[in-house]
Write a protein that holds these residues in place. Structure first.
Motif, PDB file in Angstrom:
ATOM      1  N   LEU A  44       0.831  -1.200   0.000  1.00  0.00           N
ATOM      2  CA  LEU A  44       0.000   0.000   0.000  1.00  0.00           C
ATOM      3  C   LEU A  44       0.864   1.247   0.000  1.00  0.00           C
ATOM      4  O   LEU A  44       0.589   2.215  -0.725  1.00  0.00           O
ATOM      5  N   LEU A  45       1.915   1.253   0.803  1.00  0.00           N
ATOM      6  CA  LEU A  45       2.816   2.391   0.865  1.00  0.00           C
ATOM      7  C   LEU A  45       3.404   2.699  -0.507  1.00  0.00           C
ATOM      8  O   LEU A  45       3.473   3.851  -0.927  1.00  0.00           O
ATOM      9  N   LEU A  46       3.816   1.659  -1.228  1.00  0.00           N
ATOM     10  CA  LEU A  46       4.420   1.860  -2.541  1.00  0.00           C
ATOM     11  C   LEU A  46       3.430   2.469  -3.522  1.00  0.00           C
ATOM     12  O   LEU A  46       3.787   3.359  -4.312  1.00  0.00           O
ATOM     13  N   TRP A  47       2.179   2.009  -3.501  1.00  0.00           N
ATOM     14  CA  TRP A  47       1.190   2.549  -4.433  1.00  0.00           C
ATOM     15  C   TRP A  47       0.763   3.962  -4.050  1.00  0.00           C
ATOM     16  O   TRP A  47       0.542   4.816  -4.916  1.00  0.00           O
ATOM     17  N   LEU A  48       0.650   4.241  -2.746  1.00  0.00           N
ATOM     18  CA  LEU A  48       0.370   5.604  -2.320  1.00  0.00           C
ATOM     19  C   LEU A  48       1.523   6.531  -2.702  1.00  0.00           C
ATOM     20  O   LEU A  48       1.313   7.664  -3.119  1.00  0.00           O
ATOM     21  N   ASP A  49       2.732   6.022  -2.566  1.00  0.00           N
ATOM     22  CA  ASP A  49       3.895   6.802  -2.957  1.00  0.00           C
ATOM     23  C   ASP A  49       3.854   7.131  -4.448  1.00  0.00           C
ATOM     24  O   ASP A  49       4.225   8.229  -4.867  1.00  0.00           O
ATOM     25  N   ALA A  50       3.374   6.188  -5.259  1.00  0.00           N
ATOM     26  CA  ALA A  50       3.262   6.430  -6.701  1.00  0.00           C
ATOM     27  C   ALA A  50       2.264   7.543  -6.988  1.00  0.00           C
ATOM     28  O   ALA A  50       2.491   8.387  -7.870  1.00  0.00           O
ATOM     29  N   VAL A  51       1.154   7.572  -6.252  1.00  0.00           N
ATOM     30  CA  VAL A  51       0.164   8.636  -6.430  1.00  0.00           C
ATOM     31  C   VAL A  51       0.763   9.984  -6.026  1.00  0.00           C
ATOM     32  O   VAL A  51       0.623  10.986  -6.729  1.00  0.00           O
ATOM     33  N   GLY A  52       1.438  10.011  -4.874  1.00  0.00           N
ATOM     34  CA  GLY A  52       2.057  11.248  -4.423  1.00  0.00           C
ATOM     35  C   GLY A  52       3.130  11.728  -5.377  1.00  0.00           C
ATOM     36  O   GLY A  52       3.238  12.929  -5.664  1.00  0.00           O
ATOM     37  N   ALA A  82      -2.465  15.057 -17.781  1.00  0.00           N
ATOM     38  CA  ALA A  82      -1.552  14.299 -18.641  1.00  0.00           C
ATOM     39  C   ALA A  82      -0.247  13.983 -17.906  1.00  0.00           C
ATOM     40  O   ALA A  82       0.255  12.855 -17.957  1.00  0.00           O
ATOM     41  N   GLY A  83       0.296  14.992 -17.212  1.00  0.00           N
ATOM     42  CA  GLY A  83       1.524  14.766 -16.457  1.00  0.00           C
ATOM     43  C   GLY A  83       1.324  13.773 -15.328  1.00  0.00           C
ATOM     44  O   GLY A  83       2.154  12.881 -15.109  1.00  0.00           O
ATOM     45  N   PHE A  84       0.207  13.915 -14.614  1.00  0.00           N
ATOM     46  CA  PHE A  84      -0.101  12.987 -13.519  1.00  0.00           C
ATOM     47  C   PHE A  84      -0.219  11.561 -14.043  1.00  0.00           C
ATOM     48  O   PHE A  84       0.357  10.625 -13.467  1.00  0.00           O
ATOM     49  N   ALA A  85      -0.945  11.388 -15.135  1.00  0.00           N
ATOM     50  CA  ALA A  85      -1.156  10.052 -15.684  1.00  0.00           C
ATOM     51  C   ALA A  85       0.156   9.435 -16.150  1.00  0.00           C
ATOM     52  O   ALA A  85       0.409   8.243 -15.928  1.00  0.00           O
ATOM     53  N   ALA A  86       0.997  10.241 -16.794  1.00  0.00           N
ATOM     54  CA  ALA A  86       2.271   9.720 -17.280  1.00  0.00           C
ATOM     55  C   ALA A  86       3.136   9.227 -16.132  1.00  0.00           C
ATOM     56  O   ALA A  86       3.695   8.110 -16.175  1.00  0.00           O
ATOM     57  N   ALA A  87       3.269  10.047 -15.082  1.00  0.00           N
ATOM     58  CA  ALA A  87       4.099   9.655 -13.944  1.00  0.00           C
ATOM     59  C   ALA A  87       3.540   8.423 -13.245  1.00  0.00           C
ATOM     60  O   ALA A  87       4.287   7.499 -12.894  1.00  0.00           O
ATOM     61  N   PHE A  88       2.223   8.397 -13.053  1.00  0.00           N
ATOM     62  CA  PHE A  88       1.631   7.265 -12.337  1.00  0.00           C
ATOM     63  C   PHE A  88       1.727   5.976 -13.149  1.00  0.00           C
ATOM     64  O   PHE A  88       1.996   4.900 -12.594  1.00  0.00           O
ATOM     65  N   LEU A  89       1.511   6.064 -14.453  1.00  0.00           N
ATOM     66  CA  LEU A  89       1.584   4.861 -15.281  1.00  0.00           C
ATOM     67  C   LEU A  89       3.002   4.297 -15.341  1.00  0.00           C
ATOM     68  O   LEU A  89       3.197   3.077 -15.286  1.00  0.00           O
ATOM     69  N   PHE A 141       3.037  15.355  -7.209  1.00  0.00           N
ATOM     70  CA  PHE A 141       4.086  16.326  -6.926  1.00  0.00           C
ATOM     71  C   PHE A 141       4.950  16.623  -8.141  1.00  0.00           C
ATOM     72  O   PHE A 141       5.533  17.699  -8.245  1.00  0.00           O
ATOM     73  N   SER A 142       5.062  15.684  -9.064  1.00  0.00           N
ATOM     74  CA  SER A 142       5.835  15.970 -10.275  1.00  0.00           C
ATOM     75  C   SER A 142       5.171  17.081 -11.076  1.00  0.00           C
ATOM     76  O   SER A 142       5.844  17.934 -11.672  1.00  0.00           O
ATOM     77  N   VAL A 143       3.839  17.093 -11.069  1.00  0.00           N
ATOM     78  CA  VAL A 143       3.091  18.149 -11.760  1.00  0.00           C
ATOM     79  C   VAL A 143       3.145  19.456 -10.976  1.00  0.00           C
ATOM     80  O   VAL A 143       3.425  20.525 -11.534  1.00  0.00           O
ATOM     81  N   MET A 144       2.906  19.370  -9.666  1.00  0.00           N
ATOM     82  CA  MET A 144       2.888  20.583  -8.856  1.00  0.00           C
ATOM     83  C   MET A 144       4.243  21.263  -8.850  1.00  0.00           C
ATOM     84  O   MET A 144       4.360  22.490  -8.993  1.00  0.00           O
ATOM     85  N   GLY A 145       5.301  20.493  -8.680  1.00  0.00           N
ATOM     86  CA  GLY A 145       6.640  21.075  -8.664  1.00  0.00           C
ATOM     87  C   GLY A 145       7.004  21.703  -9.988  1.00  0.00           C
ATOM     88  O   GLY A 145       7.609  22.783 -10.041  1.00  0.00           O
TER      89      GLY A 145
END
Length: 212
Positions: A90-98, A178-185, A102-106
């Motif tokens: 769970l931690l790993l998947w939550l980390d992927a969402v975060g 788009a950025g969120f989806a790319a990073a998460f995928l 954050f890649s988009v926000m930053g």
């Protein structure tokens, strides 16, 4: 005043990263102070580093709501982590969402402050990865940087796609999603299928008698 999509990603990213910090504290069986500390460091660490290198006022000093989010998440996990199964997964998947958020926000903040696409991508990567690095270091967990599967590259993909979309004139919501989806995928594929780049293989040196 309603929040824009980037602000929503920012709050969501802080909450999710704070949860990963609190879950790391649960794995180490820390007390409530340990939960609060790890949740806060993980939730706001990356953004703090970003603001420092951009020479900006640190975001959570101007808006203490971010710290309160970390505290609430830490308390919820402290009293509810025992009900969660497979907490490491769970931690790993939550980390992927975060990481994706954050890649988009930053990237958005770096682009807004400097107007430089290069700085935008760099701040996106730093914001997305630094909190997780601090969490693993403080919790004594294997660092995300030392795991074989792709991690930093996922943040790079998200920040790059967001920056490209923004420069192409896409609406903030479209480029952000788009950025969120790319990073998460990319990160999700690494977790699910073990995607990784070839690692360096050292080569034995030549024997002295082979040197002409």
């Amino acid at each position: 005043m309603p929040l824009n999509p980037i602000e929503l990603l920012d709050y969501a990213g802080v909450a999710v990263f704070a949860a990963t910090g609190a879950l790391a504290a649960s794995r180490k069986q820390l007390d409530i102070i340990g939960f609060l500390f790890l949740a806060s460091v993980t939730g706001i660490g990356g953004g703090t580093f970003r603001d420092v290198i951009l020479n900006l006022p640190v975001f959570w000093i101007a808006n203490s709501g971010y710290v309160l989010i970390c505290a609430v998440v830490a308390m919820l996990v402290f009293f509810g982590a025992h009900r969660l199964e497979s907490r490491w997964k769970l931690l790993l998947w939550l980390d992927a969402v975060g990481l994706a958020a954050f890649s988009v926000m930053g990237a958005a903040k770096g682009l807004a402050v400097t107007g430089s696409p290069v700085v935008s991508v760099v701040t996106g990567v730093l914001t997305a990865t630094f909190g997780g690095i601090l969490r693993d270091l403080l919790a004594g967990e294997p660092s995300v940087l030392l795991r074989p599967e792709i991690y930093v590259t996922a943040a790079l993909a998200g920040a790059t796609l967001f920056t490209t979309g923004d420069l192409a004139g896409l609406p903030p919501l479209a480029s952000g999603l788009a950025g969120f989806a790319a990073a998460f995928l990319v990160r999700g594929g690494a977790l699910k299928f073990g995607w990784a780049f070839p690692s360096y293989k050292s080569r034995p040196g030549r024997r002295p008698e082979d040197i002409p």
